[in-house]
Write a protein that holds these residues in place. Structure first.
Motif, PDB file in Angstrom:
ATOM      1  N   ALA A 244       0.840  -1.201   0.000  1.00  0.00           N
ATOM      2  CA  ALA A 244       0.000   0.000   0.000  1.00  0.00           C
ATOM      3  C   ALA A 244       0.873   1.248   0.000  1.00  0.00           C
ATOM      4  O   ALA A 244       0.576   2.227  -0.700  1.00  0.00           O
ATOM      5  N   PHE A 245       1.952   1.226   0.762  1.00  0.00           N
ATOM      6  CA  PHE A 245       2.892   2.344   0.818  1.00  0.00           C
ATOM      7  C   PHE A 245       3.451   2.630  -0.578  1.00  0.00           C
ATOM      8  O   PHE A 245       3.537   3.785  -1.003  1.00  0.00           O
TER       9      PHE A 245
ATOM     10  N   ALA B  51      -4.971   0.122  -2.628  1.00  0.00           N
ATOM     11  CA  ALA B  51      -4.232   0.461  -1.412  1.00  0.00           C
ATOM     12  C   ALA B  51      -5.139   0.380  -0.185  1.00  0.00           C
ATOM     13  O   ALA B  51      -4.740  -0.141   0.869  1.00  0.00           O
ATOM     14  N   LEU B  52      -6.350   0.884  -0.311  1.00  0.00           N
ATOM     15  CA  LEU B  52      -7.308   0.827   0.798  1.00  0.00           C
ATOM     16  C   LEU B  52      -7.645  -0.620   1.161  1.00  0.00           C
ATOM     17  O   LEU B  52      -7.733  -0.972   2.345  1.00  0.00           O
ATOM     18  N   GLU B  53      -7.814  -1.469   0.146  1.00  0.00           N
ATOM     19  CA  GLU B  53      -8.114  -2.878   0.401  1.00  0.00           C
ATOM     20  C   GLU B  53      -6.956  -3.563   1.127  1.00  0.00           C
ATOM     21  O   GLU B  53      -7.164  -4.357   2.057  1.00  0.00           O
ATOM     22  N   LEU B  54      -5.744  -3.271   0.701  1.00  0.00           N
ATOM     23  CA  LEU B  54      -4.570  -3.849   1.356  1.00  0.00           C
ATOM     24  C   LEU B  54      -4.490  -3.439   2.824  1.00  0.00           C
ATOM     25  O   LEU B  54      -4.159  -4.249   3.693  1.00  0.00           O
ATOM     26  N   VAL B  55      -4.802  -2.186   3.097  1.00  0.00           N
ATOM     27  CA  VAL B  55      -4.752  -1.700   4.478  1.00  0.00           C
ATOM     28  C   VAL B  55      -5.814  -2.380   5.335  1.00  0.00           C
ATOM     29  O   VAL B  55      -5.559  -2.762   6.485  1.00  0.00           O
ATOM     30  N   GLU B  56      -7.013  -2.541   4.795  1.00  0.00           N
ATOM     31  CA  GLU B  56      -8.064  -3.217   5.558  1.00  0.00           C
ATOM     32  C   GLU B  56      -7.690  -4.665   5.834  1.00  0.00           C
ATOM     33  O   GLU B  56      -7.937  -5.189   6.934  1.00  0.00           O
ATOM     34  N   GLN B  57      -7.088  -5.332   4.853  1.00  0.00           N
ATOM     35  CA  GLN B  57      -6.621  -6.698   5.061  1.00  0.00           C
ATOM     36  C   GLN B  57      -5.519  -6.734   6.124  1.00  0.00           C
ATOM     37  O   GLN B  57      -5.458  -7.664   6.942  1.00  0.00           O
ATOM     38  N   ALA B  58      -4.652  -5.746   6.102  1.00  0.00           N
ATOM     39  CA  ALA B  58      -3.579  -5.672   7.099  1.00  0.00           C
ATOM     40  C   ALA B  58      -4.148  -5.527   8.505  1.00  0.00           C
ATOM     41  O   ALA B  58      -3.744  -6.235   9.437  1.00  0.00           O
ATOM     42  N   LYS B  59      -5.090  -4.621   8.668  1.00  0.00           N
ATOM     43  CA  LYS B  59      -5.685  -4.377   9.981  1.00  0.00           C
ATOM     44  C   LYS B  59      -6.414  -5.603  10.517  1.00  0.00           C
ATOM     45  O   LYS B  59      -6.435  -5.850  11.722  1.00  0.00           O
TER      46      LYS B  59
ATOM     47  N   ALA C 285      -3.510   2.292  13.327  1.00  0.00           N
ATOM     48  CA  ALA C 285      -3.532   3.697  12.924  1.00  0.00           C
ATOM     49  C   ALA C 285      -2.451   3.990  11.896  1.00  0.00           C
ATOM     50  O   ALA C 285      -2.661   4.767  10.956  1.00  0.00           O
ATOM     51  N   ILE C 286      -1.283   3.370  12.042  1.00  0.00           N
ATOM     52  CA  ILE C 286      -0.207   3.561  11.072  1.00  0.00           C
ATOM     53  C   ILE C 286      -0.620   3.002   9.713  1.00  0.00           C
ATOM     54  O   ILE C 286      -0.316   3.586   8.673  1.00  0.00           O
ATOM     55  N   ALA C 287      -1.326   1.879   9.718  1.00  0.00           N
ATOM     56  CA  ALA C 287      -1.813   1.307   8.457  1.00  0.00           C
ATOM     57  C   ALA C 287      -2.730   2.304   7.746  1.00  0.00           C
ATOM     58  O   ALA C 287      -2.616   2.510   6.524  1.00  0.00           O
ATOM     59  N   ASP C 288      -3.636   2.933   8.478  1.00  0.00           N
ATOM     60  CA  ASP C 288      -4.508   3.947   7.866  1.00  0.00           C
ATOM     61  C   ASP C 288      -3.716   5.154   7.371  1.00  0.00           C
ATOM     62  O   ASP C 288      -4.018   5.712   6.319  1.00  0.00           O
ATOM     63  N   TYR C 289      -2.705   5.526   8.128  1.00  0.00           N
ATOM     64  CA  TYR C 289      -1.866   6.675   7.755  1.00  0.00           C
ATOM     65  C   TYR C 289      -1.187   6.459   6.408  1.00  0.00           C
ATOM     66  O   TYR C 289      -0.984   7.412   5.641  1.00  0.00           O
TER      67      TYR C 289
END
Length: 315
Positions: free
Chosen positions: A237-238, A282-290, A305-309
């Protein structure tokens, strides 16, 4: 061989991934960044031959978000570890990251004149000293973990050193960089190849930051598996957001030359998918990460929170 986007393991529950309203990410990042900056400043003194130490410090202390050391500390604390025990490893992560930036900016690779709003290392000290400064930072990173980590069992320190080595070598960052170079100017690079590049070139070190912090705290195999998926997803995502910012942001905003990917004829996620689809990925990857952090309770809030950032940052 090319690698597809990582998928989360089914956890069997539908969690509420909302963050604690009382958690202030900006405050958290700001306070930890100051601690990391102090530790980095104290990590390298200038001695003879002065030029190499000045060059190392020039890039190491040039600023930046310090996201990698913060991820290391946050993962350690989530599993009950102590941030002071994790700080040498956190600093080592920034040393390795700095090495990669110094070398990446060289004329033989990306040939960039600016990094973090300052002249790149080779523009100040010359290509020769810049190469050696990167080499010195890489070697010193491992020494720093081994000699400065306190109150952690030796087997945990050894595992962290081994993981970081794997993340930097041809199995990680270096391998990703090689494929990246081989793909420059090619119009037929597909999404799997691009993801292979960034799983290794970008996500591998981010993953090592998280995993090494967890290892120092005594992580078990389940912890490692979940945190590995978390870190790979936020790493990709980054990179997607980096690719988007290279198109949409100015050089002043980025602190480095904008539009470099287009000039170098590099295939990027936006060039394959478009900006809107890239943002959604990128948003999907972050949700999967969380989702991987469910079960750790409020201790996981900083990593969430860092994942959302990752997807909201502007530089």
């Amino acid at each position: 061989m090319p690698q597809t986007l990582p998928q989360t393991s089914p956890l069997g529950i539908s969690p509420d991934l909302s963050l604690d309203a009382d958690f202030d990410l900006n405050k958290y990042l700001g306070e930890l960044k100051l601690e990391v900056e102090t530790a980095l400043d104290e990590s390298i003194a200038i001695t003879y031959p002065e030029k190499i130490y000045e060059s190392m410090r020039y890039s190491l202390l040039a600023g930046g978000k310090r996201l990698r050391p913060i991820l290391c500390i946050a993962a350690c604390e989530m599993l009950g570890g102590d941030r002071h025990a994790a700080m040498p490893t956190a600093c080592a992560m920034e040393m390795v990251h700095t090495m990669s930036l110094i070398h990446d900016d060289l004329p033989a690779l990306d040939n960039d004149d600016y990094r973090r709003g300052k002249l790149t290392n080779h523009k100040v000290y010359g290509d020769d000293i810049a190469i050696l400064a990167g080499d010195a930072l890489l070697a010193y990173a491992f020494e720093f973990i081994a000699t400065q980590t306190k109150n952690v069992p030796p087997d945990r320190i050894l595992k962290a050193i081994a993981h970081l080595g794997h993340a930097v070598a041809a199995t990680g960052l270096v391998g990703g960089q090689v494929v990246d170079l081989e793909c420059e100017g090619k119009a037929d690079v597909d999404a799997d190849t691009l993801t292979f590049i960034h799983i290794h070139k970008t996500a591998a070190l981010l993953e090592s930051c998280v995993i090494c912090g967890a290892l120092l705290a005594g992580a078990n195999d389940t912890d490692i598996d979940r945190l590995s998926v978390y870190a790979k997803n936020i790493g990709l995502a980054f990179q997607i957001i980096d690719d988007i910012l290279d198109i949409t942001a100015t050089s002043e905003q980025l602190g480095k030359t904008a539009g470099k990917d287009l000039v170098a004829q590099k295939v990027t996620y936006p060039s394959l998918w478009g900006i809107e689809t890239s943002q959604q990925k990128a948003l999907e990857l972050v949700e999967q990460a969380k989702a991987q952090l469910v079960g750790y309770g409020k201790l996981a809030i900083p990593l969430m929170a860092i994942a959302d950032y990752i997807t909201t940052r502007q530089s």
